[in-house]
Design a protein around this motif. Structure first.
Motif, PDB file in Angstrom:
ATOM      1  N   GLU A   1       0.813  -1.214   0.000  1.00 22.21           N
ATOM      2  CA  GLU A   1       0.000   0.000   0.000  1.00 22.21           C
ATOM      3  C   GLU A   1       0.851   1.271   0.000  1.00 22.21           C
ATOM      4  O   GLU A   1       0.342   2.360   0.271  1.00 22.21           O
ATOM      5  CB  GLU A   1      -0.941  -0.019   1.209  1.00 22.21           C
ATOM      6  CG  GLU A   1      -1.934  -1.175   1.140  1.00 22.21           C
ATOM      7  CD  GLU A   1      -2.829  -1.277   2.360  1.00 22.21           C
ATOM      8  OE1 GLU A   1      -2.736  -0.379   3.245  1.00 22.21           O
ATOM      9  OE2 GLU A   1      -3.611  -2.249   2.459  1.00 22.21           O
TER      10      GLU A   1
ATOM     11  N   LYS B   1      -7.143  -1.376  -9.217  1.00 25.23           N
ATOM     12  CA  LYS B   1      -8.557  -1.446  -8.868  1.00 25.23           C
ATOM     13  C   LYS B   1      -8.868  -2.670  -8.024  1.00 25.23           C
ATOM     14  O   LYS B   1      -8.127  -3.652  -8.005  1.00 25.23           O
ATOM     15  CB  LYS B   1      -9.406  -1.481 -10.147  1.00 25.23           C
ATOM     16  CG  LYS B   1      -9.270  -0.233 -11.006  1.00 25.23           C
ATOM     17  CD  LYS B   1     -10.110  -0.340 -12.270  1.00 25.23           C
ATOM     18  CE  LYS B   1      -9.968   0.911 -13.127  1.00 25.23           C
ATOM     19  NZ  LYS B   1     -10.764   0.824 -14.376  1.00 25.23           N
ATOM     20  N   ASP B   2     -10.012  -2.609  -7.338  1.00 27.66           N
ATOM     21  CA  ASP B   2     -10.494  -3.754  -6.582  1.00 27.66           C
ATOM     22  C   ASP B   2     -11.374  -4.627  -7.473  1.00 27.66           C
ATOM     23  O   ASP B   2     -11.446  -4.417  -8.691  1.00 27.66           O
ATOM     24  CB  ASP B   2     -11.231  -3.308  -5.322  1.00 27.66           C
ATOM     25  CG  ASP B   2     -12.501  -2.507  -5.622  1.00 27.66           C
ATOM     26  OD1 ASP B   2     -13.001  -2.540  -6.773  1.00 27.66           O
ATOM     27  OD2 ASP B   2     -13.014  -1.840  -4.689  1.00 27.66           O
TER      28      ASP B   2
ATOM     29  N   ASN C   1     -13.267  -0.371  -8.706  1.00 25.32           N
ATOM     30  CA  ASN C   1     -12.995   0.900  -8.038  1.00 25.32           C
ATOM     31  C   ASN C   1     -11.489   1.085  -7.835  1.00 25.32           C
ATOM     32  O   ASN C   1     -10.787   0.134  -7.475  1.00 25.32           O
ATOM     33  CB  ASN C   1     -13.694   0.952  -6.677  1.00 25.32           C
ATOM     34  CG  ASN C   1     -15.190   0.773  -6.790  1.00 25.32           C
ATOM     35  OD1 ASN C   1     -15.841   1.425  -7.611  1.00 25.32           O
ATOM     36  ND2 ASN C   1     -15.753  -0.117  -5.975  1.00 25.32           N
TER      37      ASN C   1
ATOM     38  N   SER D   1      -7.992   2.840  -2.760  1.00 22.01           N
ATOM     39  CA  SER D   1      -7.775   4.106  -2.057  1.00 22.01           C
ATOM     40  C   SER D   1      -6.305   4.363  -1.763  1.00 22.01           C
ATOM     41  O   SER D   1      -5.841   5.507  -1.783  1.00 22.01           O
ATOM     42  CB  SER D   1      -8.575   4.121  -0.745  1.00 22.01           C
ATOM     43  OG  SER D   1      -8.156   3.056   0.102  1.00 22.01           O
ATOM     44  N   PHE D   2      -5.547   3.294  -1.515  1.00 23.82           N
ATOM     45  CA  PHE D   2      -4.174   3.503  -1.077  1.00 23.82           C
ATOM     46  C   PHE D   2      -3.223   3.902  -2.201  1.00 23.82           C
ATOM     47  O   PHE D   2      -2.072   4.273  -1.921  1.00 23.82           O
ATOM     48  CB  PHE D   2      -3.636   2.267  -0.346  1.00 23.82           C
ATOM     49  CG  PHE D   2      -3.640   0.992  -1.159  1.00 23.82           C
ATOM     50  CD1 PHE D   2      -2.745   0.786  -2.196  1.00 23.82           C
ATOM     51  CD2 PHE D   2      -4.536  -0.025  -0.857  1.00 23.82           C
ATOM     52  CE1 PHE D   2      -2.727  -0.390  -2.918  1.00 23.82           C
ATOM     53  CE2 PHE D   2      -4.541  -1.215  -1.583  1.00 23.82           C
ATOM     54  CZ  PHE D   2      -3.638  -1.398  -2.612  1.00 23.82           C
TER      55      PHE D   2
ATOM     56  N   SER E   1      -3.187   6.486  -3.708  1.00 27.69           N
ATOM     57  CA  SER E   1      -2.858   7.905  -3.518  1.00 27.69           C
ATOM     58  C   SER E   1      -1.585   8.080  -2.693  1.00 27.69           C
ATOM     59  O   SER E   1      -0.980   9.155  -2.694  1.00 27.69           O
ATOM     60  CB  SER E   1      -4.018   8.634  -2.836  1.00 27.69           C
ATOM     61  OG  SER E   1      -4.278   8.090  -1.547  1.00 27.69           O
TER      62      SER E   1
END
Length: 484
Positions: free
Chosen positions: A95, A445-446, A450, A453-454, A456
């Motif tokens: 991550e 993506k998941d 999506n 988030s990590f 970023s």
């Protein structure tokens, strides 16, 4: 004047050359300093001791760095895999939020410099062994093999950390005459990555004349040196792609060829095959390969879970041959945001959990695609295309479209390397070398499409790992990478 031997023991106890605590009963636990400190230029006196040093270098290929960390480092930080497992240290890596206190990062530093130290023992002392049973030709071959292995480990280290120390002496004894040299080796400063790459190239170029034949897949042979020379010239701060073409061209003359059946690379029945350049010889004794169970098995959630992106990439190409050899689906007792429990994927190139799994460090398909990359970088688009097509043709895929630009060519090479070399520890370094890491990894993506988030957290500075805090605490001459 002789210095107290305890001085050296203190150095080796708190300096750079340290061993790491193990999380497996099967890991190498031999201390780096394996004998009493001796004030001598000839700490080894017998031919058998020299052969023991060489055996140690190859047995090092069975430690935790190769069994787990190399493959996790190369894949779980990329678009082809999710972390898997539940280790918080591994989560920091995957991550892009690694702390300088991360124990995985610290142990890999220890492993790499420990392996370098073992190579240094051969390079520093084998010529001083008085035993005439150790022929000059064998001494030269030993030094060539040790130099190639040292270059390999430094290549890994400079890609992970950037500027790093260059430790070239296996310190055995300390006197008033060599105290300053000993200090500089135990408490070294970081050298620029340019200096490190030049050192690596010198090791490899010097080793070529005396390296073993490429036919021995389990030794640091001529083909390994050529492959490393090609990779290093493609990766260093000012790449020399003309030399990449030269060295991959020499590799083509070493007798390698692609296996006609892709799955035979991994089925356990075709070890040391025509495509293998260098592989780890797990023999159940000196190297017992427990690493496969880190990636396959339904008893716990394994590392390097294949990503939705990788699976969809195989499906997009209708590349079922490589998909079925690379990913295996099973029903498991867990689920996550990536995959359902009824059809959960595992990395499948390592399949043998009996301890005898052989693992490639380099194989010929990698060399062909690296050559294609160099052709693109030198503007030879028409010569790059058939190299990519050769790799694709082996698995029944149609040729690629014509390459129209450098960026288009690099994208086509990276796509093919993704499908061909997934879970062989290459992807992270491929993306960094080609300058595509941020662009590609920020789109991870998941299972629902999506953006994770990590992603970023990922910045240019995070493409290098932090220097382990424990090393900085122990060595006043070390500095930290920016951003940590």
């Amino acid at each position: 004047m002789k210095l107290n031997k305890n001085i050296l023991n203190v150095f080796l106890g708190i300096g750079i050359i340290i061993t790491s605590n193990s999380c497996s009963d099967y890991l190498d636990t031999e201390p780096i300093t394996d004998r009493a400190v001796e004030l001598s230029n000839t700490p080894y006196t017998k031919a058998s001791e020299a052969e023991d040093l060489m055996a140690t270098i190859y047995n090092d290929l069975g430690n935790e760095y190769w069994q787990l960390d190399y493959f996790f480092n190369g894949d779980a930080q990329t678009d082809i895999a999710y972390q898997g497992g539940d280790n918080p240290q591994n989560a920091q890596q995957s991550e892009y939020r690694i702390l300088a206190t991360n124990s995985n990062v610290s142990r890999d530093w220890g492993y790499l410099y420990g392996r370098i130290n073992n190579c240094n023992k051969v390079l520093n002392y084998v010529d001083n062994i008085p035993d005439t049973a150790l022929a000059k030709e064998r001494r030269e071959e030993m030094k060539a093999e040790a130099a190639i292995m040292r270059a390999l480990y430094y290549f890994h280290a400079v890609q992970l950390w950037g500027d790093i120390p260059l430790v070239t002496q296996a310190v055995i004894g300390v006197t008033s005459d060599n105290f300053n040299d000993v200090y500089s080796q135990v408490y070294p400063e970081r050298k620029s990555k340019e200096e490190v790459y030049n050192f690596i190239l010198a090791d490899l170029e010097g080793a070529l004349p005396n390296a073993p034949s490429s036919t021995n897949k389990y030794r640091a042979n001529r083909g390994v040196a050529l492959m490393l020379l090609a990779q290093v010239n493609a990766t260093m701060p000012n790449p020399d792609f003309t030399k990449v073409l030269n060295y991959t061209g020499l590799l083509q003359g070493e007798g390698y060829s692609l296996l006609s059946n892709f799955d035979e690379l991994f089925d356990g029945n075709h070890n040391a095959n025509s495509e293998s350049i260098f592989e780890i010889n797990a023999n159940g004794s000196s190297i017992w390969w427990w690493g496969s169970s880190m990636f396959i098995g339904e008893d716990w959630k394994k590392f390097n879970t294949p990503s939705n992106d990788l699976v969809s990439s195989y499906n997009q190409e209708n590349d079922m041959i490589r998909k079925n050899s690379t990913v295996k689906f099973a029903s498991v007792g867990w689920a996550d945001n990536y995959w359902p429990s009824s059809s959960y994927p595992f990395a499948w190139k390592q399949r043998d959990t009996s301890g005898y799994q052989h693992v490639y460090i380099f194989r010929y398909a990698d060399a062909l695609l690296l050559r294609a990359e160099a052709m693109v970088r030198t503007g030879n688009y028409g010569l790059a295309k058939p190299l990519i097509d050769q790799v694709r043709g082996r698995v029944g895929l149609s040729p690629i479209d014509d390459i129209t630009s450098e960026d288009d060519g690099i994208s086509k090479v990276l796509w093919e390397r993704k499908l061909e070399l997934a879970f062989e520890g290459q992807r992270w370094f491929d993306l960094k070398r080609t300058g595509k890491a941020l662009d590609i990894l920020k789109k991870r993506k998941d299972g629902n499409g999506n953006i994770l988030s990590f992603v970023s957290n990922l910045t240019e500075k995070k493409l290098l790992w932090p220097i382990p805090q424990s090393q900085i605490d122990n060595n006043p001459n070390l500095t930290q990478n920016p951003g940590y």
